[in-house]
Design an enzyme around this catalytic site. Structure first.
Site, PDB file in Angstrom:
ATOM      1  N   GLY A  45       0.875  -1.184   0.000  1.00  0.00           N
ATOM      2  CA  GLY A  45       0.000   0.000   0.000  1.00  0.00           C
ATOM      3  C   GLY A  45       0.901   1.220   0.000  1.00  0.00           C
ATOM      4  O   GLY A  45       1.825   1.320   0.814  1.00  0.00           O
ATOM      5  N   LYS A  46       0.621   2.157  -0.907  1.00  0.00           N
ATOM      6  CA  LYS A  46       1.535   3.297  -1.053  1.00  0.00           C
ATOM      7  C   LYS A  46       1.667   4.098   0.238  1.00  0.00           C
ATOM      8  O   LYS A  46       2.747   4.543   0.598  1.00  0.00           O
ATOM      9  CB  LYS A  46       1.079   4.182  -2.214  1.00  0.00           C
ATOM     10  N   GLY A  47       0.545   4.274   0.938  1.00  0.00           N
ATOM     11  CA  GLY A  47       0.590   5.048   2.181  1.00  0.00           C
ATOM     12  C   GLY A  47       1.456   4.355   3.221  1.00  0.00           C
ATOM     13  O   GLY A  47       2.411   4.953   3.767  1.00  0.00           O
ATOM     14  N   ASN A 194       5.671   9.860 -10.852  1.00  0.00           N
ATOM     15  CA  ASN A 194       6.671   9.235 -11.717  1.00  0.00           C
ATOM     16  C   ASN A 194       6.445   9.819 -13.117  1.00  0.00           C
ATOM     17  O   ASN A 194       5.519  10.611 -13.317  1.00  0.00           O
ATOM     18  CB  ASN A 194       6.624   7.701 -11.663  1.00  0.00           C
ATOM     19  N   GLY A 268       9.234   3.325  -5.723  1.00  0.00           N
ATOM     20  CA  GLY A 268       8.783   4.724  -5.766  1.00  0.00           C
ATOM     21  C   GLY A 268       8.385   5.197  -4.375  1.00  0.00           C
ATOM     22  O   GLY A 268       8.704   6.323  -3.968  1.00  0.00           O
ATOM     23  N   ASP A 269       7.723   4.331  -3.626  1.00  0.00           N
ATOM     24  CA  ASP A 269       7.299   4.714  -2.270  1.00  0.00           C
ATOM     25  C   ASP A 269       8.497   4.937  -1.360  1.00  0.00           C
ATOM     26  O   ASP A 269       8.508   5.865  -0.538  1.00  0.00           O
ATOM     27  CB  ASP A 269       6.410   3.617  -1.654  1.00  0.00           C
ATOM     28  N   ASN A 293      17.914   8.053  -3.763  1.00  0.00           N
ATOM     29  CA  ASN A 293      18.261   7.109  -4.832  1.00  0.00           C
ATOM     30  C   ASN A 293      18.884   5.832  -4.258  1.00  0.00           C
ATOM     31  O   ASN A 293      18.637   4.729  -4.754  1.00  0.00           O
ATOM     32  CB  ASN A 293      19.243   7.753  -5.820  1.00  0.00           C
TER      33      ASN A 293
HETATM   34  O1  RIB Z   1       3.694   1.349  -4.853  1.00  0.00           O
HETATM   35  C1  RIB Z   1       3.662  -0.025  -4.609  1.00  0.00           C
HETATM   36  C2  RIB Z   1       2.380  -0.379  -3.923  1.00  0.00           C
HETATM   37  O2  RIB Z   1       1.311  -0.051  -4.777  1.00  0.00           O
HETATM   38  C3  RIB Z   1       2.221  -1.843  -3.628  1.00  0.00           C
HETATM   39  O3  RIB Z   1       2.682  -2.188  -2.363  1.00  0.00           O
HETATM   40  C4  RIB Z   1       0.739  -2.071  -3.839  1.00  0.00           C
HETATM   41  O4  RIB Z   1       0.097  -2.399  -2.666  1.00  0.00           O
HETATM   42  C5  RIB Z   1       0.190  -0.788  -4.428  1.00  0.00           C
HETATM   43  O5  RIB Z   1      -0.484  -0.059  -3.494  1.00  0.00           O
END
Ligand code: RIB
Length: 333
Positions: A45-47, A194, A268-269, A293
């Site tokens: 999950g991104k959050g 992105n 990315g997260d 990075n």
């Molecule tokens: O950015 C990666 C995430 O995007 C994954 O962990 C997936 O759960 C989606 O939310």
């Protein structure tokens, strides 16, 4: 104004997603079945990913979001708590299930990895404004707020407005892509799309020549976002690294070379969570991008989103290994 702190207070209002990861040597074509070569689950999950990355680099993090009353929900909260995140404001929905992410990971014959993700948002989409009213009073306690687009848009708008009223900087990672009003854009201190999300918002595609990007395209994208009122723009460019721009600065920092690429999920997260933490610590934009990075490269070197997010000491080890003298001791581990 961003404060200078060893352990900044970061608030993440965002998603929890349990990733169900299927590895394959080749993505199936439409209507086709292929045999996969691996399966595993990981919290994502991104959050939650951005929250965990910030915490693992030394921020005090509070996570606000919602999970279902099920085993995935419990595992995802545990994963955050184990990294030191305050989850007392995480809500549990008695009716909606926890979100799941269908993650397809292709590892081809040359070892090149790519993913495709479908998120079924479940409880993430049942958050209401009423449940977040407490932020009107409490948001001023934070040095930075991080949001993404895996929860209802009206909640993002509420959080952005609340932060703006209280002078708290907001960093938006506009993923997955969604339309954005100018009124929202003008309230953002940082925006970190992105290159694909940036193209959706601006209509400008960044051309690549191998690992090199067309600088004019990057500038055009950044300027288009600055023109819409965003104060600082950070664009992740995959193997080409990341670009940053504001009224006075513009630079591109190349990605870290010769690292293992096992799974790009969460890279990315980790980059966004790291950058937000580093600038909140008072580190300048360019150094923050360079360190982020390293964080992204480490994330790609392991399987799964949250299991792969590095801690301070892992980042320092890689910086030391690469003898990147300027970045050594950015924070004592
Ligand atoms: O950015 C990666 C995430 O995007 C994954 O962990 C997936 O759960 C989606 O939310």
């Amino acid at each position: 104004m961003i404060g200078i702190k060893d352990s900044p207070e970061i608030l993440v209002v965002g998603s929890f997603v349990k990733d169900l990861i299927v590895s394959t040597n080749r993505f199936p074509k439409v209507g086709e079945t292929v045999l996969g070569c691996g399966f595993q689950t990981a919290s994502g999950g991104k959050g939650a990913n951005q929250a965990i990355q910030a915490a693992r680099l030394g921020a005090h993090v509070t996570m606000v979001g919602k999970v279902g009353d099920d085993i995935y929900g419990k595992e995802m909260i545990d994963s955050c708590v184990e990294s030191g995140i305050d989850c007392r404001k995480v809500m549990i929905d008695q009716d909606a299930p926890s979100a799941i992410g269908n993650v397809q990971l292709q590892v081809d014959k040359e070892g090149k990895t790519q993913n495709r993700i479908i998120v079924v948002p479940g409880a993430n989409m049942t958050i209401t404004k009423k449940e977040l009213r407490f932020l009107e009073k409490e948001i001023k306690n934070y040095d930075m707020v991080l949001i993404q687009f895996e929860i209802p848009m009206e909640i993002n708008e509420f959080v952005i407005e609340c932060a703006e009223r209280n002078g708290v900087p907001v960093m938006l990672n506009p993923a997955p892509s969604a339309p954005l009003s100018d009124s929202i854009m003008s309230k953002l201190t940082y925006m970190s799309p992105n290159e694909h999300e940036a193209a959706d918002i601006t209509g400008v595609t960044i051309r690549h020549d191998g690992a090199n990007v067309n600088k004019d395209d990057v500038k055009a994208v950044i300027n288009a976002l600055l023109d819409r009122g965003v104060k600082n723009v950070l664009i992740t460019l995959g193997t080409a690294g990341a670009a940053f721009g504001n009224e006075n600065e513009f630079f591109i920092c190349p990605s870290i070379q010769n690292t293992k690429a096992v799974d790009p999920t969460g890279a990315g997260d980790s980059f966004v969570g790291a950058f937000a933490t580093l600038v909140s610590m008072g580190i300048d934009h360019e150094k923050s991008v360079r360190i982020a990075n390293y964080v992204g490269a480490l994330t790609v070197s392991k399987m799964g989103a949250q299991p792969s997010l590095p801690w301070v000491e892992n980042v320092n080890d890689l910086i030391r290994e690469r003898n990147d003298i300027e970045l050594l001791n950015w924070r004592k581990s």
